[in-house]
Design an enzyme around this catalytic site. Structure first.
Site, mmCIF file in Angstrom:
data_model
loop_
_atom_site.group_PDB
_atom_site.id
_atom_site.type_symbol
_atom_site.label_atom_id
_atom_site.label_comp_id
_atom_site.label_asym_id
_atom_site.label_seq_id
_atom_site.Cartn_x
_atom_site.Cartn_y
_atom_site.Cartn_z
ATOM 1 N N GLY A 51 2.731 1.367 0.643
ATOM 2 C CA GLY A 51 1.843 1.034 -0.475
ATOM 3 C C GLY A 51 2.431 1.556 -1.775
ATOM 4 N N ALA A 52 3.782 1.542 -1.846
ATOM 5 C CA ALA A 52 4.497 2.237 -2.927
ATOM 6 C C ALA A 52 4.605 1.428 -4.215
ATOM 7 C CB ALA A 52 5.897 2.611 -2.443
ATOM 8 N N GLY A 55 -0.531 1.822 -7.867
ATOM 9 C CA GLY A 55 -1.536 2.892 -7.820
ATOM 10 C C GLY A 55 -1.034 4.243 -7.321
ATOM 11 N N TYR A 192 -14.742 -0.653 5.236
ATOM 12 C CA TYR A 192 -13.735 0.213 4.602
ATOM 13 C C TYR A 192 -14.014 1.681 4.930
ATOM 14 C CZ TYR A 192 -11.154 2.710 0.951
ATOM 15 O OH TYR A 192 -10.331 3.590 0.280
ATOM 16 N N LYS A 196 -11.793 4.686 6.958
ATOM 17 C CA LYS A 196 -11.387 5.986 6.410
ATOM 18 C C LYS A 196 -11.911 7.127 7.293
ATOM 19 C CE LYS A 196 -8.793 4.368 3.238
ATOM 20 N NZ LYS A 196 -7.341 4.577 3.279
HETATM 21 N N1 LIG Z 1 -8.373 3.699 -5.602
HETATM 22 C C1 LIG Z 1 -9.345 4.422 -5.044
HETATM 23 O O1 LIG Z 1 -10.444 4.580 -5.603
HETATM 24 C C2 LIG Z 1 -9.100 5.104 -3.726
HETATM 25 C C3 LIG Z 1 -9.984 6.125 -3.331
HETATM 26 C C4 LIG Z 1 -9.792 6.757 -2.110
HETATM 27 C C5 LIG Z 1 -8.737 6.361 -1.287
HETATM 28 N N2 LIG Z 1 -7.904 5.365 -1.689
HETATM 29 C C6 LIG Z 1 -6.824 4.955 -0.777
HETATM 30 O O2 LIG Z 1 -5.575 5.189 -1.401
HETATM 31 C C7 LIG Z 1 -4.616 4.233 -0.932
HETATM 32 C C8 LIG Z 1 -3.938 3.565 -2.117
HETATM 33 O O3 LIG Z 1 -4.921 2.937 -2.924
HETATM 34 P P1 LIG Z 1 -4.609 2.437 -4.400
HETATM 35 O O4 LIG Z 1 -5.855 2.622 -5.150
HETATM 36 O O5 LIG Z 1 -3.349 3.008 -4.891
HETATM 37 O O6 LIG Z 1 -4.463 0.862 -4.104
HETATM 38 P P2 LIG Z 1 -3.539 -0.254 -4.790
HETATM 39 O O7 LIG Z 1 -4.205 -1.545 -4.480
HETATM 40 O O8 LIG Z 1 -3.237 0.090 -6.189
HETATM 41 O O9 LIG Z 1 -2.196 -0.142 -3.933
HETATM 42 C C9 LIG Z 1 -2.168 -0.443 -2.568
HETATM 43 C C10 LIG Z 1 -0.773 -0.951 -2.202
HETATM 44 O O10 LIG Z 1 -0.783 -1.218 -0.793
HETATM 45 C C11 LIG Z 1 -0.031 -2.406 -0.592
HETATM 46 N N3 LIG Z 1 -0.408 -3.068 0.662
HETATM 47 C C12 LIG Z 1 -1.545 -3.769 0.915
HETATM 48 N N4 LIG Z 1 -1.476 -4.287 2.150
HETATM 49 C C13 LIG Z 1 -0.292 -3.882 2.698
HETATM 50 C C14 LIG Z 1 0.339 -4.108 3.942
HETATM 51 N N5 LIG Z 1 -0.213 -4.866 4.884
HETATM 52 N N6 LIG Z 1 1.550 -3.534 4.153
HETATM 53 C C15 LIG Z 1 2.139 -2.787 3.195
HETATM 54 N N7 LIG Z 1 1.599 -2.556 1.993
HETATM 55 C C16 LIG Z 1 0.392 -3.111 1.744
HETATM 56 C C17 LIG Z 1 -0.356 -3.291 -1.790
HETATM 57 O O11 LIG Z 1 0.636 -4.300 -1.984
HETATM 58 C C18 LIG Z 1 -0.401 -2.255 -2.918
HETATM 59 O O12 LIG Z 1 0.874 -2.120 -3.537
HETATM 60 C C19 LIG Z 1 -5.393 3.298 -0.015
HETATM 61 O O13 LIG Z 1 -5.216 3.704 1.319
HETATM 62 C C20 LIG Z 1 -6.828 3.486 -0.436
HETATM 63 O O14 LIG Z 1 -7.738 3.176 0.578
HETATM 64 C C21 LIG Z 1 -8.054 4.746 -2.883
#
Ligand SMILES: NC(=O)c1ccc[n+]([C@@H]2O[C@H](COP(=O)([O-])OP(=O)(O)OC[C@H]3O[C@@H](n4cnc5c(N)ncnc54)[C@H](O)[C@@H]3O)[C@@H](O)[C@H]2O)c1
Length: 306
Positions: A51-52, A55, A192, A196
């Site tokens: 997910g690099a 975000g 979701y 988690k």
């Molecule tokens: N943003 C929030 O409020 C929040 C809060 C708590 C936890 N999280 C967790 O943090 C993590 C990152 O979230 P974020 O906010 O940076 O999200 P984001 O959407 O900015 O980034 C997520 C990335 O994951 C990639 N991705 C999606 N499906 C994929 C797959 N099948 N294989 C490989 N890569 C894939 C996407 O292309 C994207 O680049 C997630 O696990 C999310 O559940 C986020």
């Protein structure tokens, strides 16, 4: 809260503290080996991040590069990955496409990483890829519900399994993105939040299993973060949330860094801020007292009808 409930809370607190002290003593007696990160190495430290491209994952990649680590940055969206990180030198980063839902794709990402990493070593795996849809449960199509489970749960297993031999060799660390929703069911985030909760349990089980082999396993929780994930949701479904400040992706990356360096065999859950940490405490207390106080709070904050 009535006097009886306050008394019960104090009793539960006292019993919990005594149990924690006893458990710490018992764990000390196990004499488990320290993490490899505690030992110096004559090469760059290395981490693979999923997910690099966006975000939290992208901010973590940038932080670890700034700290002099070698980073494997993998994502489903290879174009976004190259746009964000394509100018970095091959001696500090390897970029690649991975679909965490696909076991073969994860295996090949780990192999690509190990071929490029200094010493062919993996000190850390950060399972960050994840997806979210905020919507009434009934309105989220079955295929999307299943994809949320595939990415957020199966993706963690798919990445961790092929990375384990290298992590054991390096006595490394596995970090997975959990969430404030790991601790309680959340309306409009039903599937979701359940994924988690899986992460939270996965971390505890695997941490206990791998501790004797010197591999640390931990997770990082945070409520809401300003990233493309949250920017694309329908916030009318939880109006309380828009009134509150979101954490920044760089503060989450900082907690990932701390978790990696502070994870011990006794300590697997890390919280980005006090608000998130309090969420876990309130829910635990509410459950211990047999109250539904936390569900009431959550429902009110989401303006859900119960
Ligand atoms: N943003 C929030 O409020 C929040 C809060 C708590 C936890 N999280 C967790 O943090 C993590 C990152 O979230 P974020 O906010 O940076 O999200 P984001 O959407 O900015 O980034 C997520 C990335 O994951 C990639 N991705 C999606 N499906 C994929 C797959 N099948 N294989 C490989 N890569 C894939 C996407 O292309 C994207 O680049 C997630 O696990 C999310 O559940 C986020």
């Amino acid at each position: 809260m009535t006097l009886k409930q306050v008394g019960a809370a104090l009793l539960v607190g006292g019993v919990a503290a005594a149990a924690a002290a006893k458990a710490a003593k018992a764990r000390d007696a196990l004499g488990e080996p320290e993490s490899g990160l505690a030992r110096p190495v004559d090469r760059k430290r290395t981490i693979l991040v999923t997910g690099a491209a966006s975000g939290i994952g992208l901010n973590t990649v940038r932080l670890f590069l700034a700290k002099g680590w070698f980073v494997g940055a993998f994502d489903l969206d290879e174009e976004a990955l190259r746009k964000a990180l394509g100018d970095r030198s091959a001696s500090s980063v390897v970029l690649g496409r991975v679909d965490v839902c696909d076991g073969d794709s994860c295996k090949s990402a780990v192999e690509t990483f190990l071929r490029a990493a200094p010493g062919g070593a993996m000190d850390a795996l950060f399972n960050c890829a994840g997806i979210l849809t905020i919507e009434e449960f009934e309105r989220i199509p079955l295929a999307r519900q299943q994809l949320i489970i595939d990415v957020n749960c199966k993706g963690v297993i798919n990445m961790t399994l092929p990375a384990l031999p290298a992590l054991k060799e390096a006595r490394g660390c596995i970090i997975t993105m959990a969430s404030g929703s790991s601790v309680a069911g959340i309306p409009y985030h039903v599937t979701y939040a359940a994924t988690k909760a899986f992460v939270y349990s996965f971390t505890e089980g695997l941490r206990t299993e791998l501790s004797p082999q010197g591999v640390r396993v931990c997770d990082v929780s945070v409520n809401y973060v300003a990233t493309p994930m949250t920017a694309t949701q329908q916030w009318s479904k939880g109006s309380f949330l828009v009134k509150n400040n979101f954490a920044t992706a760089s503060s989450v990356a900082g907690t990932v860094w701390d978790a990696l360096h502070k994870a011990t065999r006794f300590n697997e859950h890390f919280y980005v801020d006090d608000v998130t940490a309090k969420t876990f405490t309130i829910v635990a207390l509410s459950r211990a007292l047999g109250l539904s106080y936390h569900t009431k709070l959550i429902a009110e904050s989401m303006q859900a009808k119960i």
